[in-house]
Write an enzyme that holds these catalytic residues in place. Structure first.
Site, PDB file in Angstrom:
ATOM      1  N   PRO A   2     -19.309  19.392  30.602  1.00  0.00           N
ATOM      2  CG  PRO A   2     -19.088  20.985  28.983  1.00  0.00           C
ATOM      3  CD  PRO A   2     -19.885  19.800  29.330  1.00  0.00           C
ATOM      4  CD  GLU A   3     -20.421  18.435  36.678  1.00  0.00           C
ATOM      5  OE1 GLU A   3     -20.571  18.884  37.825  1.00  0.00           O
ATOM      6  OE2 GLU A   3     -20.234  17.232  36.444  1.00  0.00           O
ATOM      7  CG  HIS A  93     -18.150  15.742  15.238  1.00  0.00           C
ATOM      8  ND1 HIS A  93     -19.190  15.210  14.508  1.00  0.00           N
ATOM      9  CD2 HIS A  93     -17.350  14.709  15.574  1.00  0.00           C
ATOM     10  CE1 HIS A  93     -19.025  13.893  14.422  1.00  0.00           C
ATOM     11  NE2 HIS A  93     -17.921  13.571  15.055  1.00  0.00           N
ATOM     12  NE  ARG A 112     -23.781  12.245  23.598  1.00  0.00           N
ATOM     13  CZ  ARG A 112     -23.964  11.783  24.843  1.00  0.00           C
ATOM     14  NH1 ARG A 112     -22.972  11.878  25.725  1.00  0.00           N
ATOM     15  NH2 ARG A 112     -25.086  11.246  25.197  1.00  0.00           N
ATOM     16  NE  ARG A 156     -37.728  21.958  46.505  1.00  0.00           N
ATOM     17  CZ  ARG A 156     -37.350  22.567  45.391  1.00  0.00           C
ATOM     18  NH1 ARG A 156     -36.510  23.561  45.450  1.00  0.00           N
ATOM     19  NH2 ARG A 156     -37.792  22.163  44.239  1.00  0.00           N
TER      20      ARG A 156
END
Length: 278
Positions: A2-3, A93, A112, A156
């Site tokens: 998920p973002e 899970h 996970r 940068r």
DNA sequence: AAACAAACCTGTGCGC
DNA sequence: TGCGCACAGGTTTGTT
């Protein structure tokens, strides 16, 4: 998994389903998901509270509770937050199951176990979740401008995609949306961020907001493994609008001429069109 | 400072 | 069918 768009979809789903509900009882599974404190601390912290609102900052969900407490949830790669009738069997899970006063259960499911849950006194936020203070601006919450991006890139020597993935630079963008944003901005993911001029930065800022907003509108992206789903178990549909991500070898849907290529940046698969993106 | 590697875990898909 | 390997949306830590 998920973002920002997926976490925002979860946030909205939770806001509509659990705000105003009280937590009657909590069952905990694997100790690992509560590693910042302990399973007993999470269960004790949640029990007896009422949910006031649900905030998001980058990929972090912050569930504000009565008693001046907050529950922070990070889904990492495979975490899900689901709201389902407590009578329905829990999926595999399931590591946190909070029984609510309307008969539903708020469930944290994560095969996970990279994801995590912690409950803390809101006043201790900076101590318990110190990374929140280091997050960069959230493109949808704070907005993002050409000038803000110029500031981030300034001085940068770093590739564009690497910067987009850096949560301390910009909060919420992950591997899918970094690729889609670079494509929409017509910029190669491996070009030096410092080489971008004002026009490039303007395109990047616009692409960021438009891609993320479109993805939120579509309920996020659910890839083939269907790991990401919303609070009711529903899939997103933004994967149907992906132009490059995970589409190596396919014709670019934007220019119709390029073939989507794959490269690796920061150990992440990166997809781009050699014709559209410069 | 930036890039790279490995680690944390489980599941799935693919080639043989 | 079964086995072994590559790979997966994230982040942290340690090494070049």
């Amino acid at each position: 998994m998920p973002e920002l768009p997926e976490v925002e979809t979860v946030r909205r789903g939770l806001a509509g389903r659990i705000v105003g509900r009280s937590v009657m009882n909590v069952d905990m599974g694997r100790e690992r998901v509560a590693r910042r404190t302990s399973t007993s601390a999470v269960a004790r912290g949640l029990t007896g509270t009422t949910i006031i609102e649900v905030d998001r900052r980058g990929k972090y969900l912050l569930i504000r509770l009565t008693g001046q407490r907050t529950a922070m949830v990070h889904l990492r790669m495979s975490g899900q937050l689901l709201v389902a009738p407590s009578a329905l069997p829990r999926p595999n899970h399931c590591h946190v199951a909070a029984l609510l006063d309307d008969g539903n259960e708020l469930r944290f499911v994560d095969p996970r176990t990279f994801g995590e849950v912690v409950v803390y006194a809101t006043a201790d936020e900076a101590v318990v979740v110190p990374e929140l203070a280091r997050l960069g601006r959230d493109p949808l919450v704070d907005g993002v401008s050409r000038a803000a991006l110029a500031e981030i890139c300034r001085g940068r020597r770093r590739r564009l995609k690497s910067l987009l993935l850096d949560q301390t630079a910009i909060a919420g963008i992950g591997n899918i949306y970094a690729d889609e944003i670079c494509h929409r901005a017509r910029l190669r993911p491996d070009r030096q961020a410092a080489s971008l001029d004002g026009r490039h930065l303007q395109r990047l800022a616009e692409a960021m907001v438009s891609v993320l907003n479109a993805a939120v509108s579509a309920g996020g992206s659910t890839l083939g493994d269907a790991q990401y789903v919303g609070v009711d178990g529903q899939a997103g549909s933004f994967q149907d609008e992906h132009r490059v991500h995970a589409r190596a070898g396919l014709r670019c849907g934007t220019c119709g001429r390029g073939i989507v290529r794959r490269m690796v940046i920061d150990q992440r698969s990166t997809y781009w069109c050699g014709i559209c993106q410069r």
